[in-house]
Write an enzyme that holds these catalytic residues in place. Sequence first.
Site, PDB file in Angstrom:
ATOM      1  N   HIS A 203     -16.292  52.626   0.113  1.00  0.00           N
ATOM      2  CA  HIS A 203     -15.042  52.966   0.797  1.00  0.00           C
ATOM      3  C   HIS A 203     -13.833  52.233   0.228  1.00  0.00           C
ATOM      4  O   HIS A 203     -12.707  52.469   0.667  1.00  0.00           O
ATOM      5  CB  HIS A 203     -15.147  52.649   2.290  1.00  0.00           C
ATOM      6  CG  HIS A 203     -16.159  53.460   3.024  1.00  0.00           C
ATOM      7  ND1 HIS A 203     -16.217  54.836   2.935  1.00  0.00           N
ATOM      8  CD2 HIS A 203     -17.159  53.095   3.869  1.00  0.00           C
ATOM      9  CE1 HIS A 203     -17.213  55.283   3.692  1.00  0.00           C
ATOM     10  NE2 HIS A 203     -17.800  54.242   4.257  1.00  0.00           N
ATOM     11  N   ALA A 204     -14.039  51.332  -0.732  1.00  0.00           N
ATOM     12  CA  ALA A 204     -12.923  50.591  -1.317  1.00  0.00           C
ATOM     13  C   ALA A 204     -12.181  51.463  -2.323  1.00  0.00           C
ATOM     14  O   ALA A 204     -12.790  52.093  -3.197  1.00  0.00           O
ATOM     15  CB  ALA A 204     -13.426  49.321  -1.991  1.00  0.00           C
TER      16      ALA A 204
END
Length: 270
Positions: free
Chosen positions: A91-92
Amino acid sequence: MIRDLLTPDGLFDFEEAPLADPRVIAAAHDPAYVEAFLDGTLSAAAIRRIGFPWSEGLVRRTLASVGSTLAATEEAFQTGWGGTLAGGTHHAFYAEGSGYCVFNDFAISIADLRSRARIQRAAIIDLDVHQGDGTAQMFDGDGHVFTFSMHGAKNFPFRKQRSRLDVELADGMGDDEYIEALGQHLPKVFEFGPDVVFFQSGVDALAEDTLGRLSLTHNGLLRRDELVFAACKEYGAPLVVTLGGGYANPIERTAEAHANTFRSALVILG
C-alpha cells in the site's frame, strides 16, 4: 508466532533482517519523503495515513522489513527462492505511506536489481485480499513490470489503482471459486517472461479474518500457495515470498496460515 511455529520443523534457517540502506530506499521513493519519515518530520496527516504512530522503533522496524525483502531477493537469486516473515508492504506509494505500509519493498527490490543490471523484467503476484494499490501506482506505465492483484472488489482500498492485471472478487467467495479464478489468470504472469517473481502471500482471505470479507479455509489457502509455487517452479525464475496481511480472530489462525505458506514453499521448491 510464525517463527515459533516453523522453528520446531527444523527445516528453516532464520536470519535477523539487515537494516535497509536509506539510499537504496530513496532510489525507488521520493527522497524527501524517505528523509521526513526517517527523521520524524512527516505531517500528522501523513502519519495517520500510514496508520502507525511515528517512533524510532517504527523506523527500525520499517528498515528491517525492507532489508528482509532485499535479503530474501538475494537468497532467491542464489538458491531459487527466498522468503521473509515480513514485507509485502504493497500500500506504500512513491511519496506517501498507507495502510500500515511505509515503504514499498517490491519497488525497492526491483529498483535495486535494476541498478545492478540483474533483471530486465519483473512480476508481482499479489494475493492479499486488499489490492496492491501502491505497487500498481508505482509501476503504472512501466512496461517491464507485471503487477497482478487478485483482491476483494468491495474491500480496502476503496479507491483502487490500475494494476497490469486486476481480478476483483465478490464478498464471501470460497475455496473452489477462488482457485478457479487464480488458475485462470496466473499463467498470464509467466507469459510476460519475468526474470524474477515476487509473491505477496497475504492470508487475509481466510474466513476467520476480521478484515478479509472472503471465506477461504486453511485448505483453500494451501491450495492457492501450491498452485503459485508449482507454477513458479515450472517457470524457473527466482521467487521471493513476502508475508502480507492477516487479521484473524483468533490471531493464531493467521499465524498458522502464514506458516503453511512457507511449509508449502519448502515442499514444492525445495
